[in-house]
Design an enzyme around this catalytic site. Structure first.
Site, PDB file in Angstrom:
ATOM      1  N   HIS A 100       0.881  -1.176   0.000  1.00  0.00           N
ATOM      2  CA  HIS A 100       0.000   0.000   0.000  1.00  0.00           C
ATOM      3  C   HIS A 100       0.914   1.220   0.000  1.00  0.00           C
ATOM      4  CE1 HIS A 100      -2.199  -3.023   2.433  1.00  0.00           C
ATOM      5  NE2 HIS A 100      -3.313  -2.519   1.950  1.00  0.00           N
ATOM      6  N   ASP A 103       2.577   1.953   3.229  1.00  0.00           N
ATOM      7  CA  ASP A 103       3.563   0.994   3.748  1.00  0.00           C
ATOM      8  C   ASP A 103       4.980   1.424   3.381  1.00  0.00           C
ATOM      9  OD1 ASP A 103       1.395  -0.632   4.447  1.00  0.00           O
ATOM     10  OD2 ASP A 103       1.497  -1.724   2.549  1.00  0.00           O
TER      11      ASP A 103
END
Ligand code: XLS
Ligand code: NI
Ligand code: NI
Length: 444
Positions: A100, A103
């Site tokens: 993501h 992240d």
């Protein structure tokens, strides 16, 4: 900087090996049918579970020993994570990863700031990818952690939130394209509801479809050729997620004329939360030509939430790989370990062993599925079970060459007590499955 100094490259040592840091079954180059294990399985590491998460839960503080997270500055932390991620994947022989936006790069106070962070990190990721040959299976955007998404993103009652989600997805697709990502995932996040007392379900679902139209239009404009995937999940974090399961996602896509633009990313633990087996969801997707990719994990049937455990259940990996082989493979999708070690498995070695467990379990599943399909035993039983549709009355039905009146007429001549259906042979089939599984284990 290196983080996994206790670890050499993880090698295949065979089923006899008691080395916890070696593979018992996964042999990247071993041919199973026409492809190697690595080509069949296309393993991927989930950046969030393996690098970002710290083991905290609603009852307790972080537990995980993750030295790359010990930096004060968030960009330093992000850079350290990249080092750790590529070291881990290289040593495990995992050729893909998924992330993501949040992240890999810290969120700023504005979307502009977040985008700048993401661009910087994407450059570093690209360098590492080129140096190691590791590829991006899929990118995605986190549209559920920031408080503005508390009521959903594309389905939020606040139009400004819809716009923020659009901005984030736009950037995440650009970055996925820049990194040569083969897919882009939409998991429903908080697209769902807690109570219908405050929810305009029709507007929310229409808006979700509108969001997808905008995404498709933009992807075409910038020439992003990756496969779009929707990942169903029935509940958590909302009480009712709109992308409940494969069947509800398919109905949604058909209603809004979106079917051709998406395939499904099926997660084992989400299937079981929906009251289905993993195999059911894979089969449903496959027969509808929608099987795109897999989030490989497993749940705990005694717990009602998404425990995201590393897969260890060989029955499930065998039956999953049965569907994958019948699908002709997953590419451009793959098997992404959307899985985390338990809170008490806090050491770096546990993280490595989780991945080894998952890779071995799927390698064995692949061998069992291949042997099952080769033997044709299941296929033969199924085709004989349905053989009445191959002639006479049955072929009239299958060829759609009859009417209700004609069938009623024919059926009137039947003596009900003389209609015989073959046994379902469930126990025999379960024994066949066991024989292939145990046979495969014994032949090692
Ligand atoms: C959460 C989902 C998530 C997606 C990616 O339950 O599995 O991790 O895979 O957003
Ligand atoms: Ni997932
Ligand atoms: Ni999950």
């Amino acid at each position: 900087m290196t983080y996994f100094d206790f670890l050499e490259t993880v090698e295949f040592e065979g089923p006899g090996s008691k080395n916890p840091l070696a593979f018992n079954y996964y042999q990247a180059d071993k041919k199973i049918g026409k492809k190697t294990m690595a080509e069949h399985l296309r393993f991927s590491m989930a950046y969030w579970h393996s690098l970002t998460e710290d083991g905290s839960d609603p009852f307790g503080n972080p537990t995980m020993d993750r030295p790359w997270n010990n930096y004060q500055d968030s960009m330093d932390r992000a850079e350290a994570k990249v080092e750790a991620a590529f070291e881990l994947m290289s040593k495990l022989g995992i050729n893909y990863f998924c992330f993501h936006d949040v992240d890999v790069a810290p969120e700023g106070a504005t979307i502009k700031e977040s985008n700048e962070n993401l661009e910087k990190m994407a450059e570093l990721l690209k360098k590492k990818m080129e140096a190691t040959g590791i590829k991006l299976l899929w990118g995605t955007s986190n549209l559920f952690s920031h408080p503005i998404y508390m009521h959903g993103a594309a389905t939020s009652p606040q139009a400004k939130v819809f716009a923020c989600a659009a901005a984030k997805v736009k950037k995440a697709i650009e970055v996925t394209k820049y990194l040569g990502g083969e897919n882009y995932v939409f998991w429903g996040g908080r697209e769902g509801y807690e109570t219908l007392l405050n929810t305009n379900m029709k507007l929310e679902q229409d808006n979700l479809a509108r969001f997808f139209y905008l995404v498709i239009e933009y992807a075409e404009k910038i020439g992003f050729n990756g496969q779009f995937l929707i990942e169903p999940k029935p509940k958590e974090p909302t009480k009712h997620q709109y992308d409940f399961d494969c069947a509800s996602v398919l109905a949604f896509l058909r209603k809004y004329d979106l079917e051709g633009y998406f395939k499904l990313n099926i997660e084992a633990n989400h299937a079981t939360l929906a009251g289905h087996t993993f195999q059911h969801e894979l089969r449903y997707a496959r027969i509808n030509d929608m099987l795109g990719s897999v989030d490989a994990n497993q749940g705990d049937l005694l717990l009602g939430w998404d425990t995201d455990q590393f897969p260890s259940n060989l029955y499930n990996t065998s039956l999953a790989m049965y569907e994958v082989l019948k699908n002709g493979g997953l590419a451009p999708g793959g098997l992404n370990f959307d899985a985390k070690v338990r809170r008490g498995s806090y050491q770096l070695q546990d993280l490595v062993q989780g991945h080894i467990l998952g890779m071995d379990s799927f390698a064995k599943g692949l061998e069992v599925a291949h042997s099952l399909i080769n033997s044709q035993e299941i296929e033969d039983l199924i085709s004989s079970r349905y053989k009445s549709y191959q002639e006479g009355l049955g072929s009239k039905i299958v060829e759609e060459n009859t009417s209700l009146e004609e069938l009623a007429e024919i059926a009137q001549s039947f003596k009900l007590s003389e209609i015989k259906t073959n046994s379902g042979s469930q126990e025999k089939l379960e024994a066949i499955l066991n024989r292939h599984l145990l046979g495969s284990l014994n032949s090692d």
